[in-house]
Design a protein around this motif. Structure first.
Motif, PDB file in Angstrom:
ATOM      1  N   TYR A  57      74.956  22.973   1.596  1.00 40.76           N
ATOM      2  CA  TYR A  57      74.396  23.936   2.553  1.00 40.76           C
ATOM      3  C   TYR A  57      73.734  23.208   3.727  1.00 40.76           C
ATOM      4  O   TYR A  57      73.962  23.551   4.897  1.00 40.76           O
ATOM      5  CB  TYR A  57      73.421  24.863   1.826  1.00 40.76           C
ATOM      6  N   LEU A  58      72.944  22.179   3.441  1.00 40.88           N
ATOM      7  CA  LEU A  58      72.291  21.418   4.516  1.00 40.88           C
ATOM      8  C   LEU A  58      73.321  20.718   5.400  1.00 40.88           C
ATOM      9  O   LEU A  58      73.211  20.732   6.631  1.00 40.88           O
ATOM     10  CB  LEU A  58      71.310  20.402   3.929  1.00 40.88           C
ATOM     11  N   ASP A  59      74.342  20.113   4.786  1.00 34.33           N
ATOM     12  CA  ASP A  59      75.388  19.420   5.547  1.00 34.33           C
ATOM     13  C   ASP A  59      76.168  20.391   6.423  1.00 34.33           C
ATOM     14  O   ASP A  59      76.473  20.097   7.589  1.00 34.33           O
ATOM     15  CB  ASP A  59      76.346  18.685   4.602  1.00 34.33           C
ATOM     16  N   GLU A  60      76.513  21.562   5.875  1.00 34.10           N
ATOM     17  CA  GLU A  60      77.268  22.561   6.643  1.00 34.10           C
ATOM     18  C   GLU A  60      76.421  23.123   7.785  1.00 34.10           C
ATOM     19  O   GLU A  60      76.944  23.423   8.857  1.00 34.10           O
ATOM     20  CB  GLU A  60      77.739  23.685   5.728  1.00 34.10           C
ATOM     21  N   THR A  61      75.130  23.255   7.559  1.00 29.67           N
ATOM     22  CA  THR A  61      74.249  23.728   8.631  1.00 29.67           C
ATOM     23  C   THR A  61      74.216  22.711   9.766  1.00 29.67           C
ATOM     24  O   THR A  61      74.337  23.074  10.943  1.00 29.67           O
ATOM     25  CB  THR A  61      72.822  23.988   8.090  1.00 29.67           C
ATOM     26  N   LYS A  62      74.100  21.443   9.428  1.00 24.43           N
ATOM     27  CA  LYS A  62      74.087  20.402  10.468  1.00 24.43           C
ATOM     28  C   LYS A  62      75.411  20.383  11.231  1.00 24.43           C
ATOM     29  O   LYS A  62      75.430  20.180  12.453  1.00 24.43           O
ATOM     30  CB  LYS A  62      73.805  19.033   9.860  1.00 24.43           C
ATOM     31  N   LYS A 108      80.178  32.342  17.175  1.00 20.35           N
ATOM     32  CA  LYS A 108      79.359  31.381  17.899  1.00 20.35           C
ATOM     33  C   LYS A 108      79.304  31.772  19.374  1.00 20.35           C
ATOM     34  O   LYS A 108      80.322  32.151  19.919  1.00 20.35           O
ATOM     35  CB  LYS A 108      79.964  29.975  17.743  1.00 20.35           C
ATOM     36  N   PRO A 109      78.147  31.761  19.996  1.00 20.92           N
ATOM     37  CA  PRO A 109      76.971  30.959  19.711  1.00 20.92           C
ATOM     38  C   PRO A 109      76.039  31.519  18.628  1.00 20.92           C
ATOM     39  O   PRO A 109      75.020  30.904  18.329  1.00 20.92           O
ATOM     40  CB  PRO A 109      76.255  30.892  21.050  1.00 20.92           C
ATOM     41  N   ILE A 110      76.356  32.696  18.049  1.00 20.66           N
ATOM     42  CA  ILE A 110      75.549  33.176  16.930  1.00 20.66           C
ATOM     43  C   ILE A 110      76.191  32.682  15.635  1.00 20.66           C
ATOM     44  O   ILE A 110      77.379  32.910  15.398  1.00 20.66           O
ATOM     45  CB  ILE A 110      75.437  34.713  16.927  1.00 20.66           C
ATOM     46  N   VAL A 111      75.415  31.976  14.850  1.00 20.92           N
ATOM     47  CA  VAL A 111      75.869  31.455  13.560  1.00 20.92           C
ATOM     48  C   VAL A 111      75.173  32.270  12.474  1.00 20.92           C
ATOM     49  O   VAL A 111      73.948  32.423  12.502  1.00 20.92           O
ATOM     50  CB  VAL A 111      75.524  29.958  13.406  1.00 20.92           C
ATOM     51  N   GLN A 112      75.954  32.787  11.547  1.00 20.97           N
ATOM     52  CA  GLN A 112      75.416  33.593  10.442  1.00 20.97           C
ATOM     53  C   GLN A 112      75.447  32.757   9.164  1.00 20.97           C
ATOM     54  O   GLN A 112      76.506  32.281   8.758  1.00 20.97           O
ATOM     55  CB  GLN A 112      76.266  34.853  10.253  1.00 20.97           C
ATOM     56  N   ILE A 113      74.290  32.579   8.564  1.00 19.71           N
ATOM     57  CA  ILE A 113      74.188  31.878   7.288  1.00 19.71           C
ATOM     58  C   ILE A 113      73.694  32.892   6.269  1.00 19.71           C
ATOM     59  O   ILE A 113      72.611  33.462   6.434  1.00 19.71           O
ATOM     60  CB  ILE A 113      73.245  30.660   7.380  1.00 19.71           C
ATOM     61  N   THR A 114      74.519  33.130   5.265  1.00 19.73           N
ATOM     62  CA  THR A 114      74.203  34.138   4.256  1.00 19.73           C
ATOM     63  C   THR A 114      74.032  33.460   2.906  1.00 19.73           C
ATOM     64  O   THR A 114      74.957  32.793   2.425  1.00 19.73           O
ATOM     65  CB  THR A 114      75.326  35.193   4.182  1.00 19.73           C
ATOM     66  N   PHE A 115      72.859  33.630   2.332  1.00 20.07           N
ATOM     67  CA  PHE A 115      72.605  33.064   1.011  1.00 20.07           C
ATOM     68  C   PHE A 115      73.295  33.933  -0.033  1.00 20.07           C
ATOM     69  O   PHE A 115      73.204  35.157   0.011  1.00 20.07           O
ATOM     70  CB  PHE A 115      71.100  32.933   0.769  1.00 20.07           C
ATOM     71  N   THR A 116      73.997  33.275  -0.948  1.00 22.52           N
ATOM     72  CA  THR A 116      74.886  33.969  -1.880  1.00 22.52           C
ATOM     73  C   THR A 116      74.185  34.564  -3.098  1.00 22.52           C
ATOM     74  O   THR A 116      74.756  35.420  -3.762  1.00 22.52           O
ATOM     75  CB  THR A 116      75.964  33.002  -2.397  1.00 22.52           C
ATOM     76  N   GLY A 117      72.996  34.089  -3.412  1.00 21.23           N
ATOM     77  CA  GLY A 117      72.320  34.523  -4.627  1.00 21.23           C
ATOM     78  C   GLY A 117      72.468  33.519  -5.760  1.00 21.23           C
ATOM     79  O   GLY A 117      71.824  33.635  -6.796  1.00 21.23           O
ATOM     80  N   GLU A 118      73.326  32.509  -5.543  1.00 28.24           N
ATOM     81  CA  GLU A 118      73.479  31.443  -6.540  1.00 28.24           C
ATOM     82  C   GLU A 118      72.208  30.618  -6.605  1.00 28.24           C
ATOM     83  O   GLU A 118      71.544  30.416  -5.593  1.00 28.24           O
ATOM     84  CB  GLU A 118      74.653  30.520  -6.172  1.00 28.24           C
ATOM     85  N   GLN A 119      71.889  30.127  -7.779  1.00 27.16           N
ATOM     86  CA  GLN A 119      70.751  29.231  -7.959  1.00 27.16           C
ATOM     87  C   GLN A 119      71.047  27.921  -7.235  1.00 27.16           C
ATOM     88  O   GLN A 119      72.181  27.467  -7.190  1.00 27.16           O
ATOM     89  CB  GLN A 119      70.582  28.973  -9.450  1.00 27.16           C
TER      90      GLN A 119
END
Length: 131
Positions: free
Chosen positions: A32-37, A12-23
């Motif tokens: 995911y939305l809660d953790e992003t907030k 931080k201040p750079i936040v990395q969000i990596t999509f796992t490939g899970e459906q």
């Protein structure tokens, strides 16, 4: 529950969000939305990189949830997010992102990148411009 995305705030201040490939499921997508907030909890300037290299296509329901999240959190993003970069090489995922933005406009500057390095450079420029 298998995570839809992993969120790394260690740089931080750079936040990395990596999509796992899970459906996406209602449970993992909401997490995911809660953790992003939660990335905004300290009310400090940040920039986000969303790595969708391994992303699975979210359902239309979850696309609408993402659009609603953007709508609900527009002020938060405008106040603290300097920019958002999306690492997307898959054309279908790019189309999904455009569809989400058609439901709800992206409230901060953003760039769609093909590589992580391009995203890193762009978000650093955004942070420097707001310093």
């Amino acid at each position: 529950m298998k995570k839809y995305a992993s969120i790394d705030q260690t740089r931080k201040p750079i936040v990395q969000i990596t999509f796992t490939g899970e459906q996406s499921t209602d449970e993992n997508f909401q997490a995911y939305l809660d953790e992003t907030k939660a990335c905004y909890a300290d009310q400090q300037k940040l920039a986000m990189i969303f790595d969708a290299s391994n992303a699975s296509l979210p359902s239309l329901r979850h696309q609408k949830m993402q659009a609603a999240w953007l709508d609900e959190n527009t002020k938060l993003m405008e106040d603290y997010c300097c920019g958002t970069a999306y690492v997307i090489s898959n054309l279908a995922i790019r189309a999904i992102l455009k569809m989400i933005f058609s439901f709800q406009k992206q409230p901060v500057p953003y760039k769609i990148c093909e590589k992580q390095e391009e995203a890193e450079d762009w978000v650093q420029l955004q942070l420097n411009a707001k310093a």
